[in-house]
Design an enzyme around this catalytic site. Sequence first.
Site, PDB file in Angstrom:
ATOM      1  N   ARG A 113     -22.635  -9.580 -17.040  1.00  0.00           N
ATOM      2  CA  ARG A 113     -21.997 -10.636 -16.227  1.00  0.00           C
ATOM      3  C   ARG A 113     -22.697 -11.975 -16.476  1.00  0.00           C
ATOM      4  O   ARG A 113     -22.067 -13.022 -16.498  1.00  0.00           O
ATOM      5  CB  ARG A 113     -22.003 -10.270 -14.740  1.00  0.00           C
ATOM      6  CG  ARG A 113     -23.387 -10.117 -14.139  1.00  0.00           C
ATOM      7  CD  ARG A 113     -23.294  -9.760 -12.650  1.00  0.00           C
ATOM      8  NE  ARG A 113     -24.596  -9.387 -12.142  1.00  0.00           N
ATOM      9  CZ  ARG A 113     -25.093  -9.785 -10.977  1.00  0.00           C
ATOM     10  NH1 ARG A 113     -24.393 -10.558 -10.177  1.00  0.00           N
ATOM     11  NH2 ARG A 113     -26.293  -9.387 -10.571  1.00  0.00           N
ATOM     12  N   HIS A 132      15.243  -8.201  -7.146  1.00  0.00           N
ATOM     13  CA  HIS A 132      16.385  -7.273  -7.217  1.00  0.00           C
ATOM     14  C   HIS A 132      17.710  -8.032  -7.220  1.00  0.00           C
ATOM     15  O   HIS A 132      18.697  -7.545  -7.726  1.00  0.00           O
ATOM     16  CB  HIS A 132      16.332  -6.265  -6.065  1.00  0.00           C
ATOM     17  CG  HIS A 132      16.224  -6.925  -4.718  1.00  0.00           C
ATOM     18  ND1 HIS A 132      15.023  -7.331  -4.189  1.00  0.00           N
ATOM     19  CD2 HIS A 132      17.150  -7.257  -3.801  1.00  0.00           C
ATOM     20  CE1 HIS A 132      15.232  -7.885  -3.001  1.00  0.00           C
ATOM     21  NE2 HIS A 132      16.517  -7.851  -2.746  1.00  0.00           N
ATOM     22  N   HIS A 186     -17.744   0.887  -4.043  1.00  0.00           N
ATOM     23  CA  HIS A 186     -17.856  -0.256  -4.942  1.00  0.00           C
ATOM     24  C   HIS A 186     -18.087   0.160  -6.391  1.00  0.00           C
ATOM     25  O   HIS A 186     -18.159  -0.693  -7.267  1.00  0.00           O
ATOM     26  CB  HIS A 186     -18.998  -1.174  -4.486  1.00  0.00           C
ATOM     27  CG  HIS A 186     -18.672  -1.968  -3.255  1.00  0.00           C
ATOM     28  ND1 HIS A 186     -18.205  -1.384  -2.100  1.00  0.00           N
ATOM     29  CD2 HIS A 186     -18.725  -3.308  -3.002  1.00  0.00           C
ATOM     30  CE1 HIS A 186     -18.001  -2.324  -1.184  1.00  0.00           C
ATOM     31  NE2 HIS A 186     -18.302  -3.499  -1.712  1.00  0.00           N
ATOM     32  N   SER A 192     -21.833 -13.588  -7.896  1.00  0.00           N
ATOM     33  CA  SER A 192     -21.948 -12.241  -8.461  1.00  0.00           C
ATOM     34  C   SER A 192     -21.132 -12.075  -9.739  1.00  0.00           C
ATOM     35  O   SER A 192     -21.518 -11.331 -10.636  1.00  0.00           O
ATOM     36  CB  SER A 192     -21.465 -11.196  -7.444  1.00  0.00           C
ATOM     37  OG  SER A 192     -22.261 -11.226  -6.284  1.00  0.00           O
ATOM     38  N   ILE A 249      17.902  -8.054   7.025  1.00  0.00           N
ATOM     39  CA  ILE A 249      18.259  -6.718   6.522  1.00  0.00           C
ATOM     40  C   ILE A 249      17.245  -6.266   5.470  1.00  0.00           C
ATOM     41  O   ILE A 249      16.874  -7.035   4.581  1.00  0.00           O
ATOM     42  CB  ILE A 249      19.670  -6.739   5.884  1.00  0.00           C
ATOM     43  CG1 ILE A 249      20.741  -6.973   6.944  1.00  0.00           C
ATOM     44  CG2 ILE A 249      19.967  -5.450   5.108  1.00  0.00           C
ATOM     45  CD1 ILE A 249      20.895  -5.866   7.967  1.00  0.00           C
ATOM     46  N   GLU A 266      -8.055 -10.581  -3.860  1.00  0.00           N
ATOM     47  CA  GLU A 266      -8.009 -10.162  -5.262  1.00  0.00           C
ATOM     48  C   GLU A 266      -6.578 -10.109  -5.780  1.00  0.00           C
ATOM     49  O   GLU A 266      -6.300 -10.466  -6.927  1.00  0.00           O
ATOM     50  CB  GLU A 266      -8.668  -8.784  -5.428  1.00  0.00           C
ATOM     51  CG  GLU A 266     -10.116  -8.709  -4.982  1.00  0.00           C
ATOM     52  CD  GLU A 266     -10.281  -8.560  -3.480  1.00  0.00           C
ATOM     53  OE1 GLU A 266      -9.268  -8.337  -2.772  1.00  0.00           O
ATOM     54  OE2 GLU A 266     -11.432  -8.670  -3.004  1.00  0.00           O
ATOM     55  N   ARG A 278     -23.646  -5.267 -13.624  1.00  0.00           N
ATOM     56  CA  ARG A 278     -24.525  -5.988 -12.691  1.00  0.00           C
ATOM     57  C   ARG A 278     -25.954  -5.978 -13.235  1.00  0.00           C
ATOM     58  O   ARG A 278     -26.693  -6.950 -13.091  1.00  0.00           O
ATOM     59  CB  ARG A 278     -24.509  -5.290 -11.332  1.00  0.00           C
ATOM     60  CG  ARG A 278     -25.485  -5.933 -10.355  1.00  0.00           C
ATOM     61  CD  ARG A 278     -25.674  -5.108  -9.081  1.00  0.00           C
ATOM     62  NE  ARG A 278     -26.490  -5.856  -8.138  1.00  0.00           N
ATOM     63  CZ  ARG A 278     -27.376  -5.317  -7.311  1.00  0.00           C
ATOM     64  NH1 ARG A 278     -27.537  -3.997  -7.277  1.00  0.00           N
ATOM     65  NH2 ARG A 278     -28.088  -6.064  -6.495  1.00  0.00           N
ATOM     66  N   PRO A 286       8.814  -6.094  -8.262  1.00  0.00           N
ATOM     67  CA  PRO A 286       7.777  -5.624  -7.338  1.00  0.00           C
ATOM     68  C   PRO A 286       7.593  -6.718  -6.285  1.00  0.00           C
ATOM     69  O   PRO A 286       7.221  -7.849  -6.620  1.00  0.00           O
ATOM     70  CB  PRO A 286       6.541  -5.476  -8.234  1.00  0.00           C
ATOM     71  CG  PRO A 286       7.091  -5.339  -9.624  1.00  0.00           C
ATOM     72  CD  PRO A 286       8.310  -6.221  -9.631  1.00  0.00           C
ATOM     73  N   HIS A 346     -19.927  -5.630 -12.114  1.00  0.00           N
ATOM     74  CA  HIS A 346     -20.379  -4.491 -11.302  1.00  0.00           C
ATOM     75  C   HIS A 346     -19.541  -3.266 -11.675  1.00  0.00           C
ATOM     76  O   HIS A 346     -18.851  -2.684 -10.857  1.00  0.00           O
ATOM     77  CB  HIS A 346     -20.285  -4.810  -9.816  1.00  0.00           C
ATOM     78  CG  HIS A 346     -21.164  -5.947  -9.384  1.00  0.00           C
ATOM     79  ND1 HIS A 346     -21.054  -7.223  -9.907  1.00  0.00           N
ATOM     80  CD2 HIS A 346     -22.197  -6.014  -8.501  1.00  0.00           C
ATOM     81  CE1 HIS A 346     -21.975  -8.010  -9.356  1.00  0.00           C
ATOM     82  NE2 HIS A 346     -22.683  -7.302  -8.513  1.00  0.00           N
ATOM     83  N   HIS A 402      22.848  -4.516   0.861  1.00  0.00           N
ATOM     84  CA  HIS A 402      21.705  -4.805  -0.004  1.00  0.00           C
ATOM     85  C   HIS A 402      21.899  -4.247  -1.407  1.00  0.00           C
ATOM     86  O   HIS A 402      21.450  -4.830  -2.384  1.00  0.00           O
ATOM     87  CB  HIS A 402      20.439  -4.190   0.626  1.00  0.00           C
ATOM     88  CG  HIS A 402      19.236  -4.244  -0.251  1.00  0.00           C
ATOM     89  ND1 HIS A 402      18.312  -5.258  -0.207  1.00  0.00           N
ATOM     90  CD2 HIS A 402      18.799  -3.399  -1.223  1.00  0.00           C
ATOM     91  CE1 HIS A 402      17.368  -5.050  -1.105  1.00  0.00           C
ATOM     92  NE2 HIS A 402      17.627  -3.921  -1.729  1.00  0.00           N
TER      93      HIS A 402
END
Lengths: 671, 671
Positions: B360, B75, B476, B387, B194, B414, B523, B125, B464, B265
């Site tokens: 996979r 920002h 999941h 996996s 602040i 993640e 999977r 963000p 998966h 700010h």
Amino acid sequence: MDIDALRSAHPDHWSKATAIRALTLDAVAAANSGHSGMPMGMADVATVLFEKHMKFDASQPTWFDRDRFILSAGHGSMLIYSLLHLTGYEQFPIEELKNFRQWGARTAGHPENFLAQGIETTTGPLGQGIANSVGFAMAEEMLRAQFGKKLVDHYTYVIAGDGCLMEGVSEEAISLAGRHQLSKLIVFWDNNNITIDGKVELSSSTDQVARFKANNWHVQEIDGHDPEAIDAAITAAKKAGKPSMIACKTHIALGHAAQDTSKGHGALTDAGQLEAAKAAYGWNHGAFEIPSDVKSAWEEIGRRGSEERFAWEGRLGALSERKQEEFQRRVAGDAPKKLASVVRALKKQASETLPKVATRKASEMALEVINPVMPETVGGSADLTGSNNTKTGDLGIFDTDNRKGRFVHWGIREHGMASAMNGMALHGGVKPYSGTFFCFTDYARPAMRLSALMQIAPVYVMTHDSIGLGEDGPTHQPVEHLAMCRATPNTLVFRPADVVETAEAWEIALSQKGTPSVLSLTRQGLPTVRTEHKSKNMVAQGAYVLAEAEGKRQAILMATGSEVAIAMEAKKLLEAEGIGTRVVSMPCWELFEEQDEKIRKRVLPAGPVRVAVEAGVRQGWDKWLLGERGREAKAGFVGMSSFGASAPAEELYEKFGITAEAVAEKVKSLL
Amino acid sequence: MDIDALRSAHPDHWSKATAIRALTLDAVAAANSGHSGMPMGMADVATVLFEKHMKFDASQPTWFDRDRFILSAGHGSMLIYSLLHLTGYEQFPIEELKNFRQWGARTAGHPENFLAQGIETTTGPLGQGIANSVGFAMAEEMLRAQFGKKLVDHYTYVIAGDGCLMEGVSEEAISLAGRHQLSKLIVFWDNNNITIDGKVELSSSTDQVARFKANNWHVQEIDGHDPEAIDAAITAAKKAGKPSMIACKTHIALGHAAQDTSKGHGALTDAGQLEAAKAAYGWNHGAFEIPSDVKSAWEEIGRRGSEERFAWEGRLGALSERKQEEFQRRVAGDAPKKLASVVRALKKQASETLPKVATRKASEMALEVINPVMPETVGGSADLTGSNNTKTGDLGIFDTDNRKGRFVHWGIREHGMASAMNGMALHGGVKPYSGTFFCFTDYARPAMRLSALMQIAPVYVMTHDSIGLGEDGPTHQPVEHLAMCRATPNTLVFRPADVVETAEAWEIALSQKGTPSVLSLTRQGLPTVRTEHKSKNMVAQGAYVLAEAEGKRQAILMATGSEVAIAMEAKKLLEAEGIGTRVVSMPCWELFEEQDEKIRKRVLPAGPVRVAVEAGVRQGWDKWLLGERGREAKAGFVGMSSFGASAPAEELYEKFGITAEAVAEKVKSLL
């Protein structure tokens, strides 16, 4: 690990804890899938916690003043299923454990709150349980302040693993808990040094003890297999006056060939190794067999809290009937009768005075009349209080010296906020709503999905809901977020057009008990489009005819939120050219989908050109444009197909072509 | 704050730093929006950093061995715009600053990497910049190990605010940086106490210095307005041998009436207060006026690195032509020519041997042939290595003692993983791909959106990908995640059906330079459906006829991924009843949308019944079912409309009605 020494030092404890380990091994073997190691490693902690500290009554799992037990490391679900079976929860006969991970069983792969009592929250996505727990503990503080500790006075216990602590949301959670000195929150860290990929060192060198201290927690470090140390640590934690973390050094898959390895994390199904582990435990019983003395000892633990529960019921019963009713209403999560009337009054006033305000402001107007009649609401914002308009005059700020405060300054922690809101909703007695920018649905998303999955009803107040926020640019401008929220099952997505629709949306959202709501609200001012007062809640129909065509109906414009006013302008342009145009406001697709076809057909009849207007992506709109009696050749969409840009809002609407003129042109091109 | 003392102690520094403050005030006033306080508070740090330490050449903003500067607190964008203008970046004449936050300007509300050189990453963000920086620093380590420090040897500097540090992703980032001892990563914390809602104490009591130490960082605390202290701290940080955090005590909106307040700010536009601040600074110049001596001093800073750049170019030029070409290819992000041939060979082999494997696993098979010919790939997994199948034999593990390692154990992070992948992609020279479960797209989502917005091309390997994962249950099991990813602009979502399609998807994904890819992979094992070798990459068409109808074409089945085999089974059932059925595989909608109508019409002609099969929600499918010449009365969908459940995969497909029989029945009901 010297199993024999553990066993001989505390034989009674050992047999109780071993029952958990044996059931875990048996259930995982029967399912041929699951996670054995965690329950086997944390069996001692869980046994001591349930035997000596947890306030609960297995015969009354929903007793409101019970301590809450949260298995944040949800993959270790056999730990909680074992506990619920052993202590005698009616919903957990041994057959449930034999059906671990099978269709229709309460013993799902990960604990699901909606499948059984005794499961306080759905866990599995890591970090969620520990973040939920902050909401649980806040709700307890608030309710204790409101109703007194004779009615509300309980702990929230959490078992968290390394995965939970690596997830970022855990930092948001523990920072919040430390800030608010949630002294009745006690977290056990299953410090087994193992993740799926290998030892923790592989991916982390963080000193968790120092980290919790930096976040203003009380911290202890113990041997997680020593029942006396566990007991003493819990006792000390209760007195800490701060949230307390107990780092429990444990051995994953204790006593199994896979002990202390990442293999031990998963499904230990080798029959020989299973038998060897049981032999090492001195457990000479068949699969799913619990010797009666052990089962009796556990069932006594399950009954331990009954006296306390009786006493509590007595205290509740001694209150005036009115107070009892109010308490029970709060616990049940029923909205008060006054909700409808204050909303109706606001609607009437708005239809008369026709304010031109942003729907975020409209939301504040609704909350200003709702909060005083709903003492259960808890508002908040992720450091955007002045922008989200979620704070009303009467709430007060929740703080260490004001536990009656009903507004939470969540800080810049959208994910932790949403997850704590889930915890509050699951705890019950409070009704959480909180805000951030709609685009930051992205941050809160893991918890928002769980609200829907868990069938609870927090309200997400998502302001600044399109390019209409202007200069902050594409990082802050949602374009796909309506589609994302609408794609999620069991979620009500509201995009109200004015004060009237916003008030109606709030009424519906706060009346839900099993479905979360997302309110998508504008930054920019909007005219009142509901200029005629109707006492009926029109948003409840999901979509409705806001303005009928004059003369022959040649076009139907569908719009939501800030684009409804654009559709109304387009209607004017079209009617001026003799093109009869209906405007349909569609504030909540999910509710419209639930309507009978008769109603849907009345709103969206076959024949006219259909054009939808929404400052988001088209995905999802084809259902209404091409389906529901629509046709490809006579349907169009005016909205976004890319990310936004930084510029004043009006200019963005012009540049991206979301204008009344563009809508009218689109209609004419399709006639 | 004693402004006069600051000014008189370091007059030259003061005037340079004040130029930033003045430009910030002027631009925010002109735009009548923006964030003034942060650039005003951090001007001293930025000035010392650029004057004394940053290796850069304003005339060659893309010089590969430049230090990277990341404004995580995005920002405060006027800080970076001021620096780029003052030091003489061609793309930042004063007109750009006068157009702050206006349509078409490079000076967007938040810094956007795709709008201008000198902006290394899009920020806004919160937490993303600091998390990106981990990827920047990792990429630098890897490339330094691969090409030697004569070609790659630079720092990554970050300015982060309290908001960045409250976001959970920051914990994932700093924990990773500490673990990997990224000693060329230096973070300045703008410790101004602040946030938007008020003082930091309102929402946090976290000791950030202790927290960074717990995460294995070198930490210093300084007065952020003392140029000597700043200089000394940076010098010390460079020698720390660890990632280094410099806590800079600053005053937000220094010297303005709003100093040290949350009002400071935001946008400080009051003309009187603006003039008063400038007067306090001793800055007697008009809006956007920089005295020539100050501008010259800044431009000299902008030229400071040119000599070093020349030397670097000399070193690059001294390499063999082949080495230079390879280096330039890596920097440009071009895929090597060999990529197509190894993919083609794998396809041919698969069409001949017809393996039945999960996609996979197919993805791993593709990576096993691709990684050896693409030394730029960097793989990883969020603690699901076994996996996600993202690790191939030749990669080696990235670690403190193996900087040439190309596989990263990201831990259970993640979000941090995805954000670091963005950093790697932005840094250039490496091509990041990494995996988690598709459902945990939810966690990675804020960074995945930014990949798309920033026009970079990391590859998300999401395994998966449906109820087909079975027992782990609904937490999941993605059902809405395909819709979410597809709703996001500039994202390629691949759901390949077998080894052949998976290999084709990888070829496309790794050939992208401006678009991220999501690979949605199963999977469970799947048969090879591409039984006839075609050297053409069919996935590149997005959708294509996999199997033509025998006899009269009465139905078209559309499917993706694991449901293509179900569609093929359904075709058999239908053909057995004489119902000619075409099967269309649709592995990538976005690529199909790009095709000419002629091609789309050939694949999806008007007339036949259309049924789509996908183990996800219907949202989005109406485009292909009802649009593209389709008709509501002749279209059906077989998929999910709720969350999943915990049970073996085959049973779930049965129970949720996603079977060949159900597809055939649906077709017959529509004929």
